[in-house]
Design a protein around this motif. Structure first.
Motif, PDB file in Angstrom:
ATOM      1  N   GLY A  30      42.680 -13.516 -42.185  1.00 44.25           N
ATOM      2  CA  GLY A  30      42.614 -13.685 -40.736  1.00 44.25           C
ATOM      3  C   GLY A  30      41.269 -13.223 -40.218  1.00 44.25           C
ATOM      4  N   SER A  31      40.783 -13.879 -39.180  1.00 41.72           N
ATOM      5  CA  SER A  31      39.423 -13.603 -38.728  1.00 41.72           C
ATOM      6  C   SER A  31      39.343 -13.097 -37.290  1.00 41.72           C
ATOM      7  CB  SER A  31      38.561 -14.858 -38.870  1.00 41.72           C
ATOM      8  OG  SER A  31      38.865 -15.778 -37.849  1.00 41.72           O
ATOM      9  N   LEU A  32      38.126 -12.733 -36.932  1.00 45.88           N
ATOM     10  CA  LEU A  32      37.803 -12.242 -35.601  1.00 45.88           C
ATOM     11  C   LEU A  32      38.164 -13.256 -34.518  1.00 45.88           C
ATOM     12  CD1 LEU A  32      36.259  -9.973 -33.970  1.00 45.88           C
ATOM     13  CD2 LEU A  32      34.226 -11.398 -34.247  1.00 45.88           C
ATOM     14  N   ASN A  33      37.987 -14.553 -34.796  1.00 47.05           N
ATOM     15  CA  ASN A  33      38.261 -15.577 -33.783  1.00 47.05           C
ATOM     16  C   ASN A  33      39.719 -16.035 -33.766  1.00 47.05           C
ATOM     17  OD1 ASN A  33      38.501 -17.300 -35.961  1.00 47.05           O
ATOM     18  ND2 ASN A  33      36.675 -18.504 -35.489  1.00 47.05           N
ATOM     19  N   GLY A  34      40.574 -15.413 -34.571  1.00 48.77           N
ATOM     20  CA  GLY A  34      42.006 -15.720 -34.548  1.00 48.77           C
ATOM     21  C   GLY A  34      42.455 -16.749 -35.563  1.00 48.77           C
ATOM     22  N   SER A  35      41.546 -17.291 -36.369  1.00 48.37           N
ATOM     23  CA  SER A  35      41.960 -18.290 -37.356  1.00 48.37           C
ATOM     24  C   SER A  35      42.563 -17.615 -38.587  1.00 48.37           C
ATOM     25  CB  SER A  35      40.780 -19.178 -37.757  1.00 48.37           C
ATOM     26  OG  SER A  35      39.831 -18.434 -38.490  1.00 48.37           O
ATOM     27  N   ILE A  36      43.476 -18.329 -39.229  1.00 45.50           N
ATOM     28  CA  ILE A  36      44.148 -17.867 -40.441  1.00 45.50           C
ATOM     29  C   ILE A  36      43.963 -18.949 -41.496  1.00 45.50           C
ATOM     30  CG2 ILE A  36      46.393 -17.322 -41.483  1.00 45.50           C
ATOM     31  CD1 ILE A  36      47.295 -16.409 -38.668  1.00 45.50           C
ATOM     32  N   ILE A  37      43.673 -18.528 -42.739  1.00 44.61           N
ATOM     33  CA  ILE A  37      43.559 -19.487 -43.835  1.00 44.61           C
ATOM     34  C   ILE A  37      44.471 -19.043 -44.975  1.00 44.61           C
ATOM     35  CG2 ILE A  37      42.040 -20.508 -45.580  1.00 44.61           C
ATOM     36  CD1 ILE A  37      39.749 -20.327 -43.608  1.00 44.61           C
ATOM     37  N   LEU A  38      45.259 -19.997 -45.483  1.00 43.59           N
ATOM     38  CA  LEU A  38      46.069 -19.791 -46.678  1.00 43.59           C
ATOM     39  C   LEU A  38      45.282 -20.358 -47.852  1.00 43.59           C
ATOM     40  CD1 LEU A  38      48.875 -18.890 -47.796  1.00 43.59           C
ATOM     41  CD2 LEU A  38      49.613 -21.256 -47.463  1.00 43.59           C
ATOM     42  N   TRP A  39      45.055 -19.530 -48.876  1.00 39.84           N
ATOM     43  CA  TRP A  39      44.201 -19.876 -50.010  1.00 39.84           C
ATOM     44  C   TRP A  39      44.997 -20.020 -51.298  1.00 39.84           C
ATOM     45  CZ3 TRP A  39      39.008 -20.228 -48.826  1.00 39.84           C
ATOM     46  CH2 TRP A  39      38.570 -19.571 -47.672  1.00 39.84           C
ATOM     47  N   ASP A  40      44.534 -20.906 -52.178  1.00 43.90           N
ATOM     48  CA  ASP A  40      45.013 -20.978 -53.557  1.00 43.90           C
ATOM     49  C   ASP A  40      44.137 -20.033 -54.367  1.00 43.90           C
ATOM     50  OD1 ASP A  40      45.430 -21.626 -56.259  1.00 43.90           O
ATOM     51  OD2 ASP A  40      45.833 -23.722 -55.804  1.00 43.90           O
ATOM     52  N   VAL A  41      44.728 -18.999 -54.959  1.00 42.43           N
ATOM     53  CA  VAL A  41      43.943 -18.030 -55.716  1.00 42.43           C
ATOM     54  C   VAL A  41      44.354 -17.978 -57.195  1.00 42.43           C
ATOM     55  CG1 VAL A  41      43.347 -16.594 -53.738  1.00 42.43           C
ATOM     56  CG2 VAL A  41      45.449 -16.125 -54.998  1.00 42.43           C
ATOM     57  N   GLY A  50      40.569 -22.809 -53.186  1.00 43.49           N
ATOM     58  CA  GLY A  50      40.712 -23.923 -52.254  1.00 43.49           C
ATOM     59  C   GLY A  50      41.574 -23.555 -51.065  1.00 43.49           C
ATOM     60  N   ILE A  51      41.272 -24.161 -49.940  1.00 42.98           N
ATOM     61  CA  ILE A  51      42.052 -23.924 -48.734  1.00 42.98           C
ATOM     62  C   ILE A  51      43.311 -24.782 -48.796  1.00 42.98           C
ATOM     63  CG2 ILE A  51      42.101 -24.195 -46.233  1.00 42.98           C
ATOM     64  CD1 ILE A  51      39.089 -23.620 -46.247  1.00 42.98           C
ATOM     65  N   ILE A  52      44.453 -24.132 -48.734  1.00 48.39           N
ATOM     66  CA  ILE A  52      45.736 -24.843 -48.684  1.00 48.39           C
ATOM     67  C   ILE A  52      46.020 -25.272 -47.245  1.00 48.39           C
ATOM     68  CG2 ILE A  52      48.240 -24.640 -48.999  1.00 48.39           C
ATOM     69  CD1 ILE A  52      47.603 -22.555 -51.210  1.00 48.39           C
ATOM     70  N   ARG A  53      45.766 -24.347 -46.320  1.00 49.03           N
ATOM     71  CA  ARG A  53      46.077 -24.637 -44.916  1.00 49.03           C
ATOM     72  C   ARG A  53      45.245 -23.744 -44.015  1.00 49.03           C
ATOM     73  NH1 ARG A  53      50.931 -24.234 -45.606  1.00 49.03           N
ATOM     74  NH2 ARG A  53      51.306 -26.436 -45.786  1.00 49.03           N
ATOM     75  N   ARG A  54      44.821 -24.303 -42.920  1.00 49.17           N
ATOM     76  CA  ARG A  54      44.112 -23.550 -41.881  1.00 49.17           C
ATOM     77  C   ARG A  54      45.027 -23.524 -40.653  1.00 49.17           C
ATOM     78  NH1 ARG A  54      38.795 -22.662 -41.431  1.00 49.17           N
ATOM     79  NH2 ARG A  54      38.339 -24.255 -42.976  1.00 49.17           N
ATOM     80  N   ILE A  55      45.197 -22.347 -40.075  1.00 51.44           N
ATOM     81  CA  ILE A  55      46.048 -22.191 -38.894  1.00 51.44           C
ATOM     82  C   ILE A  55      45.193 -21.596 -37.783  1.00 51.44           C
ATOM     83  CG2 ILE A  55      48.094 -21.070 -37.925  1.00 51.44           C
ATOM     84  CD1 ILE A  55      49.186 -20.895 -40.829  1.00 51.44           C
ATOM     85  N   ASP A  56      45.014 -22.347 -36.710  1.00 51.99           N
ATOM     86  CA  ASP A  56      44.263 -21.857 -35.559  1.00 51.99           C
ATOM     87  C   ASP A  56      45.246 -21.651 -34.415  1.00 51.99           C
ATOM     88  OD1 ASP A  56      41.639 -21.895 -36.683  1.00 51.99           O
ATOM     89  OD2 ASP A  56      41.705 -24.085 -36.568  1.00 51.99           O
TER      90      ASP A  56
END
Length: 169
Positions: A30-41, A50-56
């Motif tokens: 989660g970031s300063l601007n409120g975005s969330i990223i779900l990652w394949d690790v 790789g980015i699985i999903r971006r949630i803004d």
């Protein structure tokens, strides 16, 4: 220690919170601007990092993230005064909890039924996380209070046993 892999790139602002899924195959940030990223690790895939999903969804900084113990959902705690529960499979918001104070941290309990949050007013708050309508119904039956009807109420509503000498028979 050294960095294991190249940096994951996808956020366009400072990353303030991270969490691994219980399986270790995915992570969320989660970031300063409120975005969330779900990652394949996963190490063994061509999509590593790789980015699985971006949630803004949040309007302000995402201060804390935590996966539910079953790995099917995660919680995000934000400066926008919301605590949100997300479905991993779909990326949909399952629940939203609003507060008059800012959420600074969040952590699931051992069975995923509650989340403990740290707030900017120097308090901790516990939130029930009811995943399904059946969970809500079970909780309601386990925690409800049903007073015994009075003798006039028993007569009015014809509730058995009726009263004798001012006491239920």
């Amino acid at each position: 220690g050294s960095i294991i892999h190249d940096p994951y790139k996808g956020h366009n602002d400072e990353v303030w919170s991270v969490a691994y899924a219980p399986s270790g195959e995915t992570a969320v940030s989660g970031s300063l601007n409120g975005s969330i990223i779900l990652w394949d690790v996963r190490d063994d895939t061509e999509f590593f990092g790789g980015i699985i999903r971006r949630i803004d969804a949040h309007d302000r900084t995402v201060y804390s993230l935590d996966f539910a113990p079953d790995g099917k959902s995660f919680i995000s705690a934000s400066q926008d005064r919301t605590l949100r529960l997300w479905d991993i499979e779909t990326g949909f918001e399952i629940r939203r909890y609003n507060s008059l104070k800012t959420f600074r941290s969040a952590d699931f309990n051992h069975d995923g039924t509650a989340v403990l949050t740290g707030m900017n007013d120097a308090t901790l708050r516990e939130w029930r996380i009811l995943i399904s309508p059946n969970d809500l119904i079970r909780w309601t039956f386990a925690n409800r209070f049903v007073p015994n009807p009075t003798c006039p109420e028993r007569e009015q509503y014809r509730l058995l046993p009726l009263c004798e000498d001012g006491h239920p028979a």
